[in-house]
Design a protein around this motif. Structure first.
Motif, mmCIF file in Angstrom:
data_model
loop_
_atom_site.group_PDB
_atom_site.id
_atom_site.type_symbol
_atom_site.label_atom_id
_atom_site.label_comp_id
_atom_site.label_asym_id
_atom_site.label_seq_id
_atom_site.Cartn_x
_atom_site.Cartn_y
_atom_site.Cartn_z
ATOM 1 N N ASN A 342 76.937 64.172 -5.638
ATOM 2 C CA ASN A 342 75.919 63.378 -6.335
ATOM 3 C C ASN A 342 76.578 62.284 -7.166
ATOM 4 O OD1 ASN A 342 73.627 64.607 -5.439
ATOM 5 N ND2 ASN A 342 73.374 65.938 -7.212
ATOM 6 N N LYS A 345 77.611 59.678 -4.977
ATOM 7 C CA LYS A 345 76.440 59.016 -4.390
ATOM 8 C C LYS A 345 75.760 58.066 -5.381
ATOM 9 C CE LYS A 345 72.736 61.676 -3.298
ATOM 10 N NZ LYS A 345 71.927 62.576 -2.488
ATOM 11 N N ASP A 375 80.561 60.699 -14.361
ATOM 12 C CA ASP A 375 80.572 59.497 -13.523
ATOM 13 C C ASP A 375 80.121 58.287 -14.315
ATOM 14 O OD1 ASP A 375 77.677 58.971 -13.264
ATOM 15 O OD2 ASP A 375 77.608 60.840 -12.144
ATOM 16 N N ILE A 388 65.141 67.066 -12.849
ATOM 17 C CA ILE A 388 65.998 67.011 -11.661
ATOM 18 C C ILE A 388 66.506 68.364 -11.183
ATOM 19 C CG2 ILE A 388 66.809 64.639 -11.922
ATOM 20 C CD1 ILE A 388 69.339 65.831 -13.211
ATOM 21 N N GLN A 394 63.536 64.534 -7.542
ATOM 22 C CA GLN A 394 64.504 63.449 -7.640
ATOM 23 C C GLN A 394 63.992 62.483 -8.689
ATOM 24 O OE1 GLN A 394 64.099 62.423 -3.481
ATOM 25 N NE2 GLN A 394 66.108 63.296 -3.056
ATOM 26 N N VAL A 395 64.899 61.657 -9.191
ATOM 27 C CA VAL A 395 64.437 60.644 -10.139
ATOM 28 C C VAL A 395 63.729 59.592 -9.290
ATOM 29 C CG1 VAL A 395 65.136 58.931 -11.819
ATOM 30 C CG2 VAL A 395 66.330 61.115 -11.693
ATOM 31 N N GLY A 405 68.762 62.310 0.337
ATOM 32 C CA GLY A 405 68.880 63.632 -0.289
ATOM 33 C C GLY A 405 67.578 64.390 -0.214
ATOM 34 N N THR A 406 67.693 65.701 -0.322
ATOM 35 C CA THR A 406 66.504 66.548 -0.230
ATOM 36 C C THR A 406 65.944 66.873 -1.608
ATOM 37 O OG1 THR A 406 67.942 68.477 -0.345
ATOM 38 C CG2 THR A 406 67.265 67.748 1.845
ATOM 39 N N GLY A 407 66.731 66.629 -2.648
ATOM 40 C CA GLY A 407 66.291 67.036 -3.976
ATOM 41 C C GLY A 407 66.440 68.545 -4.168
ATOM 42 N N LEU A 410 70.644 70.297 -6.636
ATOM 43 C CA LEU A 410 70.835 70.777 -8.005
ATOM 44 C C LEU A 410 70.099 72.096 -8.228
ATOM 45 C CD1 LEU A 410 70.671 67.537 -10.157
ATOM 46 C CD2 LEU A 410 72.642 68.984 -9.714
#
Ligand code: ADP
Length: 760
Positions: A342, A345, A375, A388, A394-395, A405-407, A410
């Protein structure tokens, strides 16, 4: 005596008498006066007392009337209280210290309707008797005597605990009894029938919802499982296709099929993992593993993407933290891959820094490990931070839609870390970057405490050249702990300026603005400086042809595990000048032998039992037989994939279409290694393995059997190993994993299956 004398005497006597009389009279007068005064005082006092009596009398009367009013008020209050007690719908009663009822409201008595005996004066024990004798109470599974005994015990307790009784008509009464001063008891009987029913309804609704959720999870898990099998064919075939002669366009198509298939598998794996966690089917498989190596593998996997984006991927592993722990390496890797993935990404420029610190517990057995991933990416708005970690969350805003992404990542990571008795947290500043961290407690292995690395005697001063401050800081910190003085330079030019005779080593970054590592090495050598130079490169395998390569002692892949870097520096002992690689034993991190740490398929539970490849035969050895491999697989496509994957190996391959055939082939073909699909018709892989193990029993032989599974379900991993299989590989099958297993189990009297490969 003469008369005169007599007369004189009489007169004297009379005079004396008269004087006495006078005296007495004056005494009497004085007494009278006193009496008069006394009488006066007495009269005054009487007057006073009379006044006082009158006051007391009025006071008394006032008090009396007050008392009457108060009594009237008490009566009213009592009446009101009773009235209130009567109007409440719940039962209310008091008992005295002898457990006799003082009073009770109608609601309390209504339970005993028609039984006149129940009223003030009745004992609590008698009431219990009546409750059972008349069948008013439902004793459930207890006998009436037991029920009464239990209720009596409770009643006599200093603080009776609330209890719920059920009546014959399915009404539920909660009894709350409070023992007061002097032994009196206030008893409340609340009718909770409605809430009991509501609770029951709620429970059954929740059970239904949970069952539905489990069914959904099981469905998703089955679906993903089913999808994986055909995907094995798609990805496997595409991989094989890329190995054939293709023109550019065809190669593009084949790679697209393979990459899309793999991307789809990642999503399916997420869904499968999530479903398994939801259905409580996911179990951890702890085993000793090397955490630093595991982090390194994740970094190597993500390095190409980071490099393409121009991101620095940095690891700062606490120098004194042990590396070997007991945990589930596959799952730790999964959490790391997600969080670091992430970070890469969602970061466009800057760095991703993985920091690992830890504190050993007091008992010296466990270690509290903190891993944070920082990051410099897009960050997360404060109102989305909690969101999240939810599944499929997802945001969601415009900028996020560009990220795939699948969300689920996390949500899965958080659950996995929780299973490891840890926690995950995040701090983020919108637009500036994020820092995800997690903490787990893992036992240390016996060999956990690493020796502090020893630097060569002659290494006292090093120049560290890197344009990134954080890289310089980490290296400086680590070398400083080893008593090596560090001069940190942010460019090659600065290094040239700073270098003098005291410098024993130059550690330089590869790509830097202005002057790269090769150019720096060239300048140093051209200037007559022969200090050993070690270059760290995020792309060590490329640019091997640069002529300046000869000036470098080593080119190491970045980030490099500390131990490997120090081992490399230790080689410098007594060495001067640009030793190059000549005459030096090659190291795992030299360019010529950069080991690819690219993670393979998910963890294999018995990885540690892998043995080193058996002795290889030289070209002159007498001819040997071919290694015999049996593959039990019912699906023809998968058979084809398997055949193609080992087509370059020199082995004798036999297929069995089901478990029964596999057992027969074991007897007829005497394979050296068996690959066994788990779900097959007629007899599945576990049963077939059981049969083979039965045949082997007593013979002392043990053929290694590798399970091939679409994805271990329902704690299948353990089931597979318990069934007598030695290893398992998950589909889609990877050529390298299969080749590795074959190499490991090639017997000494068989040809090296990969013999011909190196010539190709
Ligand atoms: P996915 O990455 O598949 O979308 P995750 O559950 O891993 O799902 O992440 C959920 C969301 O959290 C992401 O879609 C993203 O919006 C946000 N997120 C996660 N990590 C970061 C990060 N390092 N920087 C910014 N946003 C992040």
């Amino acid at each position: 005596m003469s008369l005169a004398n007599k007369l004189a005497e009489e007169r004297r006597a009379r005079l004396a008498a008269e004087r006495l009389l006078e005296l007495k009279q004056s005494e009497l007068q004085a007494a009278n006066r006193k009496l008069g005064k006394h009488a006066l005082a007495l009269t005054k006092k009487i007057g006073q007392s009379e006044a006082e009596v009158a006051t007391v009398r009025t006071e008394n009367e006032r008090v009396k009337s007050d008392l009457t009013v108060a009594n009237a008020k008490i009566e009213i209050a009592e009446r009101r209280l009773w009235h209130s007690i009567q109007t409440i719908q719940d039962g209310f009663a008091f008992f005295d210290a002898d457990n006799l009822m003082i009073g009770a409201n109608t609601a309390y008595l209504s339970v005993f309707e028609g039984l006149e005996e129940v009223g003030p004066g009745i004992s609590y024990m008698r009431m219990l008797q009546i409750l059972t004798d008349e069948g008013i109470v439902n004793c459930e599974r207890q006998s009436p005597a037991d029920w009464r005994a239990q209720m009596a015990d409770r009643w006599h307790a200093p603080n009776p605990q609330p209890t719920v009784i059920r009546l014959w008509n399915d009404q539920y009464i909660k009894l709350i009894d409070q023992r007061g001063h002097g032994g009196d008891v206030v008893s409340l009987a609340l009718n909770i029938t409605a809430s009991v029913r509501y609770e029951k309804d709620l429970k059954s609704a929740r059970e239904k919802a949970e069952a539905a959720n489990r069914a959904k999870s099981a469905f998703l898990a089955n679906m993903s499982h089913e999808i994986r099998t055909p995907m094995n064919g798609v990805v496997g075939m595409a991989e094989l296709l890329t190995d054939t002669d293709l023109d550019e366009e065809q190669r593009l198509y084949a790679n697209t099929i393979k990459n899309s298939g793999e991307a789809l598998l990642v999503i399916i794996n997420d869904v499968l993992d999530y479903s398994k966690i939801e259905a409580d089917k996911l179990v951890l498989h702890p085993e000793p593993f090397d955490l630093e190596r595991c982090i390194h593998e994740v970094v190597m996997l993500l390095q190409p993407t980071a490099r393409d984006k121009g991101l620095a991927l940095i690891v700062d592993y606490d120098l004194f933290l042990p590396t070997r722990f007991i945990g589930d390496p596959g799952r730790v890797r999964q959490v790391l891959t997600n969080i670091v993935g992430n970070a890469v990404k969602f970061t466009r420029k800057g760095h991703v820094l993985i920091r690992v610190t830890g504190i050993a517990a007091k008992d010296g057995l466990d270690c509290d490990i903190h891993i944070s991933v920082e990051d410099t990416g897009i960050g997360i708005p404060p109102d989305k931070i909690d969101h999240i970690f939810g599944e499929f969350n997802q945001v969601e805003d415009e900028r996020n839609r560009q990220f795939e992404g699948t969300g689920l990542g996390l949500a899965i990571s958080q659950r996995l870390v929780k299973m490891m008795k840890g926690s995950v947290w995040v701090e983020s500043e919108d637009g500036k970057g994020s820092c995800f961290g997690f903490k787990v407690v893992m036992p240390m292995t016996d060999e956990a405490i690493p020796d502090t690395p020893k630097m060569p005697e002659g290494l006292r001063h090093a120049i560290v050249v890197d344009d990134l401050e954080i890289n310089r800081a980490i290296l400086a910190k680590q070398l400083d702990l080893l008593d090596v003085r560090v001069t940190a330079c942010e460019s090659g030019h600065e290094a040239i300026r700073q270098i003098d005779d005291s410098v024993d080593l130059v550690i330089t970054d590869h790509n830097m603005p202005g002057m790269d590592g090769y150019e720096l090495a060239t300048l140093l050598r051209e200037g007559g400086n022969d200090v050993p130079i070690v270059m760290l490169s995020s792309n060590a395998t490329h640019q091997q042809t640069d002529p300046a390569r000869q000036y470098l002692h080593a080119v190491l892949q970045k980030p490099i595990p500390r131990r490997d870097l120090f081992a490399k520096l230790a080689e410098l002992d007594g060495q001067q000048g640009p030793a190059g690689d000549a005459g030096k034993p090659s190291s795992a991190h030299k360019v010529d032998a950069v080991v690819s740490h690219k993670a393979e398929t998910p963890a294999e539970p018995k990885a540690s039992s892998a043995q080193p490849p058996t002795a290889q035969t030289g070209p002159d050895s007498p001819a040997k037989r071919l290694m015999r491999i049996l593959a039990a697989e019912d699906n023809k496509t998968n058979q084809l994939v398997f055949r193609k994957m080992i087509k370059d190996l020199e082995v004798e391959l036999k297929f069995a279409n089901n478990g029964l055939e596999a057992v027969q082939a074991y007897v007829d073909f005497a394979p050296d290694l068996i690959f066994m699909d788990i779900s097959m018709p007629k007899m599945d892989g576990k049963e077939a393995t059981g049969e083979i193990r039965k045949i082997e029993a007593g013979s002392g032989s043990h053929v290694p059997i590798v399970a091939l599974t679409a994805h271990a379900m329902d704690g299948d991993e353990q089931g597979i190993l318990d069934a007598g299989l030695d290893f398992y590989l998950t589909k889609p099958l990877r050529k390298t994993a299969i080749h590795a297993r074959i190499a490991e189990h090639c017997p000494a009297d068989a040809e090296d299956p990969a013999r011909g490969l190196s010539d190709k």
